[in-house]
Design a protein around this motif. Structure first.
Motif, PDB file in Angstrom:
ATOM      1  N   ASP A 235      30.299  28.501  38.329  1.00 13.93           N
ATOM      2  CA  ASP A 235      30.729  28.751  36.946  1.00 13.93           C
ATOM      3  C   ASP A 235      30.253  30.108  36.445  1.00 13.93           C
ATOM      4  OD1 ASP A 235      31.979  26.325  36.970  1.00 13.93           O
ATOM      5  OD2 ASP A 235      30.500  25.300  35.717  1.00 13.93           O
TER       6      ASP A 235
ATOM      7  N   ASP B 158      32.575  32.701  37.872  1.00 19.44           N
ATOM      8  CA  ASP B 158      33.859  32.633  37.177  1.00 19.44           C
ATOM      9  C   ASP B 158      33.761  33.339  35.818  1.00 19.44           C
ATOM     10  OD1 ASP B 158      36.639  31.324  36.985  1.00 19.44           O
ATOM     11  OD2 ASP B 158      35.674  30.678  35.128  1.00 19.44           O
ATOM     12  N   ALA B 159      32.691  33.087  35.096  1.00 14.31           N
ATOM     13  CA  ALA B 159      32.506  33.731  33.793  1.00 14.31           C
ATOM     14  C   ALA B 159      32.351  35.239  33.952  1.00 14.31           C
ATOM     15  CB  ALA B 159      31.288  33.150  33.086  1.00 14.31           C
TER      16      ALA B 159
ATOM     17  N   LEU C 189      33.572  37.155  36.308  1.00 16.95           N
ATOM     18  CA  LEU C 189      34.852  37.776  36.639  1.00 16.95           C
ATOM     19  C   LEU C 189      35.722  37.933  35.396  1.00 16.95           C
ATOM     20  CD1 LEU C 189      36.598  38.674  39.239  1.00 16.95           C
ATOM     21  CD2 LEU C 189      37.988  36.743  38.514  1.00 16.95           C
ATOM     22  N   ARG C 190      35.709  36.932  34.546  1.00 15.63           N
ATOM     23  CA  ARG C 190      36.556  36.987  33.345  1.00 15.63           C
ATOM     24  C   ARG C 190      36.056  38.037  32.353  1.00 15.63           C
ATOM     25  NH1 ARG C 190      40.124  32.763  33.689  1.00 15.63           N
ATOM     26  NH2 ARG C 190      39.581  31.330  35.379  1.00 15.63           N
ATOM     27  N   GLU C 191      34.788  38.407  32.461  1.00 16.01           N
ATOM     28  CA  GLU C 191      34.239  39.477  31.620  1.00 16.01           C
ATOM     29  C   GLU C 191      34.485  40.856  32.225  1.00 16.01           C
ATOM     30  OE1 GLU C 191      30.098  38.760  31.346  1.00 16.01           O
ATOM     31  OE2 GLU C 191      30.286  36.858  30.300  1.00 16.01           O
TER      32      GLU C 191
ATOM     33  N   ARG D 214      36.447  43.505  33.112  1.00 13.62           N
ATOM     34  CA  ARG D 214      37.788  44.069  32.970  1.00 13.62           C
ATOM     35  C   ARG D 214      37.890  45.478  33.552  1.00 13.62           C
ATOM     36  NH1 ARG D 214      40.135  39.379  32.393  1.00 13.62           N
ATOM     37  NH2 ARG D 214      42.069  40.416  31.774  1.00 13.62           N
TER      38      ARG D 214
ATOM     39  N   HIS E 279      35.133  44.940  38.505  1.00  9.60           N
ATOM     40  CA  HIS E 279      35.906  43.824  39.055  1.00  9.60           C
ATOM     41  C   HIS E 279      35.908  43.874  40.585  1.00  9.60           C
ATOM     42  CE1 HIS E 279      39.731  41.917  40.320  1.00  9.60           C
ATOM     43  NE2 HIS E 279      39.586  41.136  39.271  1.00  9.60           N
TER      44      HIS E 279
ATOM     45  N   TRP F  59      41.284  30.919  41.352  1.00  6.13           N
ATOM     46  CA  TRP F  59      41.691  32.191  40.743  1.00  6.13           C
ATOM     47  C   TRP F  59      43.129  32.558  41.081  1.00  6.13           C
ATOM     48  CZ3 TRP F  59      36.625  35.316  42.091  1.00  6.13           C
ATOM     49  CH2 TRP F  59      35.614  34.931  41.186  1.00  6.13           C
TER      50      TRP F  59
ATOM     51  N   ASP G 116      45.438  31.211  38.633  1.00  4.67           N
ATOM     52  CA  ASP G 116      45.098  31.424  37.232  1.00  4.67           C
ATOM     53  C   ASP G 116      46.207  32.194  36.504  1.00  4.67           C
ATOM     54  OD1 ASP G 116      42.261  31.228  35.602  1.00  4.67           O
ATOM     55  OD2 ASP G 116      43.534  32.852  34.848  1.00  4.67           O
TER      56      ASP G 116
ATOM     57  N   ASP H  58      45.882  34.287  34.104  1.00  5.63           N
ATOM     58  CA  ASP H  58      45.450  35.649  33.792  1.00  5.63           C
ATOM     59  C   ASP H  58      45.676  36.510  35.043  1.00  5.63           C
ATOM     60  OD1 ASP H  58      43.975  38.036  33.528  1.00  5.63           O
ATOM     61  OD2 ASP H  58      42.473  37.090  32.247  1.00  5.63           O
TER      62      ASP H  58
ATOM     63  N   VAL I   4      42.501  37.914  36.766  1.00  4.96           N
ATOM     64  CA  VAL I   4      41.777  36.873  37.494  1.00  4.96           C
ATOM     65  C   VAL I   4      42.532  36.527  38.772  1.00  4.96           C
ATOM     66  CG1 VAL I   4      40.957  34.484  37.410  1.00  4.96           C
ATOM     67  CG2 VAL I   4      40.718  35.952  35.395  1.00  4.96           C
TER      68      VAL I   4
END
Length: 214
Positions: free
Chosen positions: A71, A74-75, A77-79, A81, A86, A107, A110, A112, A115
């Motif tokens: 988790d 995952d968090a 990666l989503r931050e 940008r 990345h 992913w 996903d 996004d 992602v």
């Protein structure tokens, strides 16, 4: 943070900003700093939390990849940008994590596109190193159906996967070449002299030629 600020170079920032990145630290000097610090996972977490791209890049160099929970990755990666943050997160950390395969599957599906591009990058790594269990024909089908209309970052990742399948798996090479030729993705991408074009048919053909030449 003060030491990172002192490494700020306006010329490096100008070059990085052309690629969508928001830091001005020369990456060679950043690596020298990481080499001096060595592995410090707690410090890496603190650096990541600053939100500063240079600090995050340093964090990825001094962290312990296997210490992150799924988790948490995952968090992160989503931050992440900024493209370089990345790419380093996926390449230097997630690929070495015991959660890499679970994250790859999640992913890739996903909604996004940034992602999803990370999922495709992990898939490309598997195509090259651990293809057993992958449905390569199915991947080519998804690429054929979706790559043309994909946003830039996702399209680039899917194109890399297409090229990797064509390079590594002779049985799928003709189809990979045909898909690349029909879609024409990155056909006109400006490529410096002595560099291989990212246009998949050219990329596949050139790498296979070099390998066969020994």
């Amino acid at each position: 943070m003060a030491e990172l600020a002192a490494l700020e170079d306006p010329r490096a920032r100008a070059v990085n900003e052309r690629h969508g990145d928001d830091h001005g630290v020369n990456l060679g000097r950043l690596r020298e700093l990481a080499k001096r610090l060595k592995t410090q996972h707690d410090l890496a977490r603190e650096l990541w939390q600053t939100g500063d791209s240079a600090a995050r890049l340093l964090a990825l160099l001094i962290c312990r990849p296997k210490a992150f929970e799924r988790d948490e990755l995952d968090a992160m990666l989503r931050e992440a940008r900024a493209p370089k943050v990345h790419d380093w997160l996926v390449g230097y950390v997630v690929k070495k994590s015991p959660h890499a395969e679970a994250l790859r599957v999640a992913w890739t599906a996903d909604p996004d596109p940034v992602v999803a591009s990370a999922g495709w990058a992990l898939t490309t790594d598997r195509v090259a190193r651990k293809p057993d269990g992958l449905d390569l024909a199915g991947l080519l089908g998804v690429i054929e159906a979706e790559m043309s209309d994909a946003p830039d970052r996702l399209q680039w990742a899917m194109n890399h996967c297409l090229a990797q399948i064509g390079i590594e798996h002779a049985g799928h090479r003709a189809r990979a070449l045909a898909i690349g030729e029909r879609l024409g993705v990155l056909k006109d991408y400006p490529t410096p002299p002595n560099c291989t074009s990212p246009y998949a048919p050219t990329w596949i053909t050139e790498v296979v030629r070099r390998r066969e030449a020994g």
